[in-house]
Design a protein around this motif. Structure first.
Motif, mmCIF file in Angstrom:
data_model
loop_
_atom_site.group_PDB
_atom_site.id
_atom_site.type_symbol
_atom_site.label_atom_id
_atom_site.label_comp_id
_atom_site.label_asym_id
_atom_site.label_seq_id
_atom_site.Cartn_x
_atom_site.Cartn_y
_atom_site.Cartn_z
ATOM 1 N N ASN A 106 0.816 -1.226 0.000
ATOM 2 C CA ASN A 106 0.000 0.000 0.000
ATOM 3 C C ASN A 106 0.844 1.268 0.000
ATOM 4 N N SER A 107 2.048 1.163 -0.505
ATOM 5 C CA SER A 107 2.913 2.337 -0.565
ATOM 6 C C SER A 107 2.489 3.248 -1.721
ATOM 7 N N PRO A 108 2.541 4.594 -1.509
ATOM 8 C CA PRO A 108 2.246 5.515 -2.611
ATOM 9 C C PRO A 108 3.375 5.575 -3.632
ATOM 10 N N VAL A 109 4.503 4.948 -3.308
ATOM 11 C CA VAL A 109 5.670 4.944 -4.189
ATOM 12 C C VAL A 109 5.535 3.821 -5.198
ATOM 13 N N GLU A 110 5.703 4.137 -6.475
ATOM 14 C CA GLU A 110 5.567 3.138 -7.540
ATOM 15 C C GLU A 110 6.854 2.355 -7.760
ATOM 16 N N SER A 111 8.016 3.019 -7.602
ATOM 17 C CA SER A 111 9.289 2.321 -7.759
ATOM 18 C C SER A 111 10.361 3.030 -6.953
ATOM 19 N N ASP A 112 11.388 2.263 -6.573
ATOM 20 C CA ASP A 112 12.497 2.769 -5.765
ATOM 21 C C ASP A 112 13.766 2.111 -6.292
ATOM 22 N N GLU A 113 14.667 2.924 -6.880
ATOM 23 C CA GLU A 113 15.836 2.360 -7.543
ATOM 24 C C GLU A 113 17.121 3.101 -7.166
ATOM 25 N N MET A 114 18.237 2.380 -7.253
ATOM 26 C CA MET A 114 19.554 3.008 -7.173
ATOM 27 C C MET A 114 19.970 3.332 -8.603
ATOM 28 N N VAL A 115 20.400 4.601 -8.843
ATOM 29 C CA VAL A 115 20.674 5.016 -10.215
ATOM 30 C C VAL A 115 21.924 5.891 -10.273
ATOM 31 N N VAL A 116 22.434 6.054 -11.489
ATOM 32 C CA VAL A 116 23.368 7.129 -11.791
ATOM 33 C C VAL A 116 22.693 8.002 -12.837
ATOM 34 N N ILE A 117 23.051 9.287 -12.868
ATOM 35 C CA ILE A 117 22.345 10.245 -13.718
ATOM 36 C C ILE A 117 23.315 10.880 -14.706
ATOM 37 N N GLY A 118 22.808 11.168 -15.888
ATOM 38 C CA GLY A 118 23.584 11.898 -16.882
ATOM 39 C C GLY A 118 24.096 11.024 -18.008
ATOM 40 N N LYS A 119 24.619 11.687 -19.052
ATOM 41 C CA LYS A 119 25.206 10.988 -20.187
ATOM 42 C C LYS A 119 26.546 10.381 -19.803
ATOM 43 N N ALA A 120 27.019 9.473 -20.655
ATOM 44 C CA ALA A 120 28.273 8.769 -20.359
ATOM 45 C C ALA A 120 29.428 9.741 -20.168
ATOM 46 N N GLN A 121 29.450 10.841 -20.961
ATOM 47 C CA GLN A 121 30.542 11.801 -20.865
ATOM 48 C C GLN A 121 30.451 12.679 -19.617
ATOM 49 N N LYS A 122 29.249 12.798 -19.064
ATOM 50 C CA LYS A 122 29.050 13.685 -17.916
ATOM 51 C C LYS A 122 28.082 13.048 -16.929
ATOM 52 N N ARG A 123 28.479 11.930 -16.411
ATOM 53 C CA ARG A 123 27.634 11.157 -15.509
ATOM 54 C C ARG A 123 28.030 11.442 -14.057
ATOM 55 N N THR A 124 27.081 11.332 -13.151
ATOM 56 C CA THR A 124 27.371 11.559 -11.734
ATOM 57 C C THR A 124 28.359 10.514 -11.223
ATOM 58 N N GLU A 125 29.235 10.943 -10.342
ATOM 59 C CA GLU A 125 30.230 10.037 -9.763
ATOM 60 C C GLU A 125 29.617 9.142 -8.698
ATOM 61 N N ASN A 126 28.586 9.656 -8.020
ATOM 62 C CA ASN A 126 27.924 8.907 -6.950
ATOM 63 C C ASN A 126 26.632 8.276 -7.456
ATOM 64 N N THR A 127 26.196 7.255 -6.765
ATOM 65 C CA THR A 127 24.880 6.676 -7.043
ATOM 66 C C THR A 127 23.844 7.399 -6.189
ATOM 67 N N PHE A 128 22.642 7.498 -6.742
ATOM 68 C CA PHE A 128 21.543 8.159 -6.047
ATOM 69 C C PHE A 128 20.327 7.241 -6.029
ATOM 70 N N ARG A 129 19.327 7.705 -5.382
ATOM 71 C CA ARG A 129 18.105 6.923 -5.238
ATOM 72 C C ARG A 129 16.989 7.656 -5.964
ATOM 73 N N LEU A 130 16.307 6.971 -6.862
ATOM 74 C CA LEU A 130 15.219 7.562 -7.639
ATOM 75 C C LEU A 130 13.910 6.894 -7.270
ATOM 76 N N LEU A 131 12.951 7.702 -6.811
ATOM 77 C CA LEU A 131 11.626 7.204 -6.446
ATOM 78 C C LEU A 131 10.590 7.799 -7.387
ATOM 79 N N LYS A 132 9.677 6.993 -7.838
ATOM 80 C CA LYS A 132 8.571 7.469 -8.670
ATOM 81 C C LYS A 132 7.302 7.401 -7.836
#
Length: 374
Positions: A236-262
């Motif tokens: 019954n969570s209002p959250v549809e998905s919870d993922e560990m991600v990296v953001i950005g294009k290959a040439q300019k991608r984040t160095e750290n991993t983040f958490r993306l919730l929908k």
């Protein structure tokens, strides 16, 4: 809140302003040197009285001194609007800013005693809002051909039970981008910062993560995201998905991993929330971002009920002074609520104060506490 019945309600409301700090600031800025009549103590009381009553001009403030009670409170029997204007222009913004920050410290101490959040991470909400000015009188704040604006960059401390208050503010011209003030507003590693898409900066997110600052923000729908791992969600969570991600294009991608919730909002729209905090549940992160609405309500309340619709002076200094005076009024109302443990809203506290302004303080205190007045 002390109950010295000899005080008027107005004096009681002003009592959190430290006289020691006030005198130190007056001396530091030489504000009462060569002054014959309009001393800073009197002038500040006039300005706060004007804020409380939403008095729209210096001429109207001058006319208010016709009141015998205000004459007694301010130690003035008359003053011209031109004297008020010259005085306001000469006061450095740092004077009222110091008083504002001292009131914030008092609120922090009071809320630490009264409230404990269900989560261990206090929230600091960050956003900005523009305040319109008259282009003819405020050329220094010109934003477009026909408009002058200033921007209030604000950090709002959000507590449980509906208590929230500004704890840091920066004023700039409206041309200033929000991102430029993020480094000023983020200085505490013991909290969670919440802000919207206007503050998106992947490099800064990496730096914040490396330096130990936690945040939750909203990600643009067209952001390039690569999923690394998916997390399970509670029922019954209002959250549809919870993922560990990296953001950005290959040439300019984040160095750290983040958490993306929908998450779906109340209207069924999907929100993509980004955070670097992995120890909280998905529902807690979603609830934290939902709290961001409090800063929108603060800006709305401030523009509706504080006197920043019309500005007394034309200089940048006088305009900034008036905004900080408005926030001082807000903080005084917060302290009145906290110290009396009142359930009244800040607007009710202000309305009762105006009704009992020159009456004994106990009458106002009992009224905002919900007690009968003998």
């Amino acid at each position: 809140m002390d109950k010295i019945t000899r005080k008027t309600s107005f004096e009681q409301w002003l009592s959190p302003i430290s006289t020691v700090l006030f005198d130190e600031q007056v001396n530091a800025h030489h504000l009462d040197y060569y002054t014959k009549k309009l001393y800073m103590a009197s002038f500040t009381k006039l300005l706060l009285h004007a804020q409380l009553h939403e008095t729209e001009s210096l001429r109207a403030i001058s006319d208010c001194i016709f009141s015998e009670e205000l004459q007694e409170a301010s130690n003035l029997d008359s003053i011209s609007f031109s004297q008020l204007g010259r005085r306001l222009d000469r006061i450095p913004t740092g004077f009222f800013q110091a008083i504002f920050l001292d009131l914030v410290t008092q609120i922090n101490e009071a809320t630490n005693l009264q409230f404990r959040r269900k989560t261990t991470t206090p929230l600091k909400l960050i956003d900005s809002s523009t305040l319109p000015l008259n282009l003819k009188n405020h050329q220094w704040a010109k934003f477009r051909k026909t408009k002058s604006w200033i921007k209030l960059h604000l950090r709002l401390a959000f507590m449980e039970k509906g208590c929230s208050y500004p704890d840091k503010a920066v004023l700039t011209n409206a041309k200033e981008h929000d991102l430029g003030q993020l480094k000023v507003l983020i200085d505490d590693k013991e909290c969670m910062y919440v802000f919207d898409r206007g503050y998106l900066d992947y490099e800064r997110f990496d730096r914040m993560t490396d330096e130990g600052y936690f945040f939750v923000s909203r990600l643009r729908k067209n952001a390039i995201v690569r999923s690394i791992e998916s997390f399970e969600l509670s029922e019954n969570s209002p959250v549809e998905s919870d993922e560990m991600v990296v953001i950005g294009k290959a040439q300019k991608r984040t160095e750290n991993t983040f958490r993306l919730l929908k998450v779906l909002d109340s209207k069924g729209n999907q929100l993509n929330l980004l955070t670097n905090h992995f120890d909280l549940s998905a529902d807690e992160v979603a609830e934290m971002y939902k709290s961001r609405w409090a800063i929108e309500l603060f800006f709305k309340w401030m523009k509706q009920h504080l006197n920043i619709k019309k500005f007394y002076g034309q200089s940048q200094q006088s305009v900034h002074n008036q905004v900080f005076l408005a926030m001082i009024v807000y903080c005084l109302n917060v302290l009145a609520q906290l110290k009396t443990k009142s359930k009244r809203t800040y607007l009710q506290i202000s309305l009762y104060l105006k009704a009992a302004l020159w009456k004994p303080a106990r009458i106002w205190i009992r009224k905002i506490q919900g007690k009968s007045v003998p």
